[in-house]
Design an enzyme around this catalytic site. Structure first.
Site, PDB file in Angstrom:
ATOM      1  N   PHE A 153       0.832  -1.148  -0.074  1.00  0.00           N
ATOM      2  CA  PHE A 153      -0.359   0.097  -0.065  1.00  0.00           C
ATOM      3  C   PHE A 153       1.522   1.324  -0.369  1.00  0.00           C
ATOM      4  CE2 PHE A 153      -3.023   2.849   1.667  1.00  0.00           C
ATOM      5  CZ  PHE A 153      -3.413   3.193   0.749  1.00  0.00           C
TER       6      PHE A 153
ATOM      7  N   LYS B 186       3.022   9.536   8.711  1.00  0.00           N
ATOM      8  CA  LYS B 186       2.100   8.527   9.856  1.00  0.00           C
ATOM      9  C   LYS B 186       2.954   9.063  11.334  1.00  0.00           C
ATOM     10  CE  LYS B 186      -0.173   5.548   7.771  1.00  0.00           C
ATOM     11  NZ  LYS B 186      -1.218   5.542   7.920  1.00  0.00           N
TER      12      LYS B 186
ATOM     13  N   ASP C   1       8.984   2.377   1.689  1.00  0.00           N
ATOM     14  CA  ASP C   1       8.219   3.521   2.211  1.00  0.00           C
ATOM     15  C   ASP C   1       7.769   2.798   3.522  1.00  0.00           C
ATOM     16  OD1 ASP C   1       5.321   4.693   2.867  1.00  0.00           O
ATOM     17  OD2 ASP C   1       4.823   3.483   1.296  1.00  0.00           O
TER      18      ASP C   1
HETATM   19  C1  PLP Z   1       3.037   2.167   3.635  1.00  0.00           C
HETATM   20  C2  PLP Z   1       2.151   3.559   3.392  1.00  0.00           C
HETATM   21  N1  PLP Z   1       2.345   4.080   2.174  1.00  0.00           N
HETATM   22  C3  PLP Z   1       1.219   4.847   2.084  1.00  0.00           C
HETATM   23  C4  PLP Z   1       0.611   5.363   3.000  1.00  0.00           C
HETATM   24  C5  PLP Z   1      -0.910   6.569   2.148  1.00  0.00           C
HETATM   25  O1  PLP Z   1      -0.619   8.050   3.639  1.00  0.00           O
HETATM   26  P1  PLP Z   1      -1.427   9.232   3.561  1.00  0.00           P
HETATM   27  O2  PLP Z   1      -2.797   8.323   3.804  1.00  0.00           O
HETATM   28  O3  PLP Z   1      -1.163  10.347   4.524  1.00  0.00           O
HETATM   29  O4  PLP Z   1      -1.949   9.629   1.925  1.00  0.00           O
HETATM   30  C6  PLP Z   1      -0.084   4.525   3.811  1.00  0.00           C
HETATM   31  C7  PLP Z   1      -1.464   4.552   4.233  1.00  0.00           C
HETATM   32  O5  PLP Z   1      -1.596   3.880   5.230  1.00  0.00           O
HETATM   33  C8  PLP Z   1       0.523   3.971   4.569  1.00  0.00           C
HETATM   34  O6  PLP Z   1       1.119   2.508   5.176  1.00  0.00           O
END
Ligand code: PLP
Length: 375
Positions: free
Chosen positions: A121, A235, A206
């Site tokens: 994700f 986050k 990520d």
């Molecule tokens: C690993 C990862 N990358 C990207 C995101 C996307 O972040 P945002 O919701 O702040 O755009 C998330 C959100 O859960 C995530 O867990």
């Protein structure tokens, strides 16, 4: 807009690991706004920093220099091992957008593909949605931006076949979070690093969910001892104040030129003052060590529950797999009714991501509630 199902509870107040709803009922928060409020709710250092910054300077745009953002960038660079530069954004998806654009800038024409894993994700913008290895989420929004390729998670052979000369970068989570809390084995990440070196592709990690102590290290990749080229985070960085960051090694970061990428709000004094306070508390409290300690306590207690067949994850990012096809969503709902916030990360697994400052008593109370529900 109707993008979310009807909410079961309205929260009005929080303190540490506790939340209260609009009827005055107390809850233990073992989800932390999806791994965001790592220092708990209403942390006084963050609240004071925000109030002070609001009285001083909120925003002037990136046409002008400010002082807080560069300070936060230096701290992040140090925690990441040094030798890099930071671009501030407002969310995880935006941090990843920056990484994807940087990969294309670095790769040059004809070398623009980003390879990511099934089950990953990476966000909901069109590009990060395509990087997200969940084809079911893609269908409604086709055509998505071109230049993304997916491979099986933890499969080095698949990656070897996918990293062709048009690949600019490999983008992976050190622990697949939304995909069910699945840590990458260190040998896999080490193999990916070797392959990227051989093929001249960037290794982009990520760390939006895993970064800043949650896994028991400052960053998830540090468990594997690899050195990534690009790291994204969001986050936990603002403990609830929206902020994201994309870090890259200087030779990579410096391929961006003025005008290549920009943001109105990213790096503004308000959000970065929250991040400065968050990082100061995180360092003072040694949150990676706390995550390791309390993660072991929580993991052991979960493993002792007869209805739990497997506990996976790192530090305080854990999933409990439920026995016999138990409906995790039903367990989530009953836990909420009994005052425990967690979530069903898959149809049969619960995700627990409490505050990194969670106490022994809070861990024990949460496990008692869950144990009662599962019994
Ligand atoms: C690993 C990862 N990358 C990207 C995101 C996307 O972040 P945002 O919701 O702040 O755009 C998330 C959100 O859960 C995530 O867990």
């Amino acid at each position: 807009m109707p993008t979310y199902p009807t909410a079961p509870v309205t929260f009005v107040r929080g303190r540490g690991s506790e939340l209260w709803d609009d009827a005055g009922k107390r809850y233990l928060d073992f989800l932390c706004g999806l791994a965001v409020t790592s220092l708990g709710h209403a942390h006084p250092a963050v609240a004071d920093a925000l109030a002070e910054q609001a009285r001083t300077l909120l925003h002037v745009s990136n046409l002008f220099a400010t002082t807080v953002g560069p300070e936060v960038a230096r701290t992040l660079d140090r925690l990441l091992g040094g030798g890099g530069q930071v671009f501030f954004a407002n969310s995880g998806a935006e941090a990843n957008e920056c990484a994807i654009k940087l990969a294309r800038r670095f790769g040059g024409r004809g070398r623009h593909v980003v390879v990511s894993a099934y089950g990953s994700f990476h966000g909901r913008t069109l590009a990060t949605l395509h990087a997200t290895g969940q084809p079911a989420k893609h269908e409604t929004f086709q055509p998505l931006p071109e230049g993304f390729r997916h491979v099986a998670w933890e499969d080095l052979d698949a990656l070897e076949a996918a990293v062709t000369p048009d690949v600019a970068a490999v983008l992976l989570e050190p622990v697949q979070g939304e995909g069910g809390v699945r840590p990458a084995p260190p040998a896999y990440l080490q193999g990916v690093r070797r392959l990227c070196d051989e093929r001249g592709a960037l290794l982009m990690l990520d760390e939006v969910q895993t970064g800043l102590g949650r896994t028991g290290a400052w960053f998830g990749f540090q468990h594997a001892g690899v050195e990534p080229d690009v790291v994204t985070m969001a986050k936990a960085l603002g403990n609830g104040v929206p902020i994201g960051a994309c870090w890259a090694r200087t030779p990579v970061a410096s391929t961006f030129e003025p005008g290549d990428h920009a943001t109105t709000f990213g790096g503004q004094p308000l959000a970065t003052s929250a991040a400065r306070a968050v990082l100061a508390v995180m360092e003072a409290e040694d949150v990676p060590a706390r995550a390791r300690r309390q993660g072991a306590r929580l993991g052991d207690a979960l493993r002792a529950l007869p209805a739990v067949t497997e506990v996976r994850g790192l530090g305080l990012l854990l999933a409990a797999e439920l026995a016999g096809g138990t409906d995790a969503k039903a367990v989530q709902a009953e836990c909420l009714r009994r005052g425990l916030v967690l979530n069903a990360v898959t149809p049969t697994a619960l995700r627990l991501a409490p505050s990194l400052l969670v106490t022994d008593d809070e861990v024990d109370e949460a496990v008692d509630i869950l144990s009662g529900v599962l019994a």
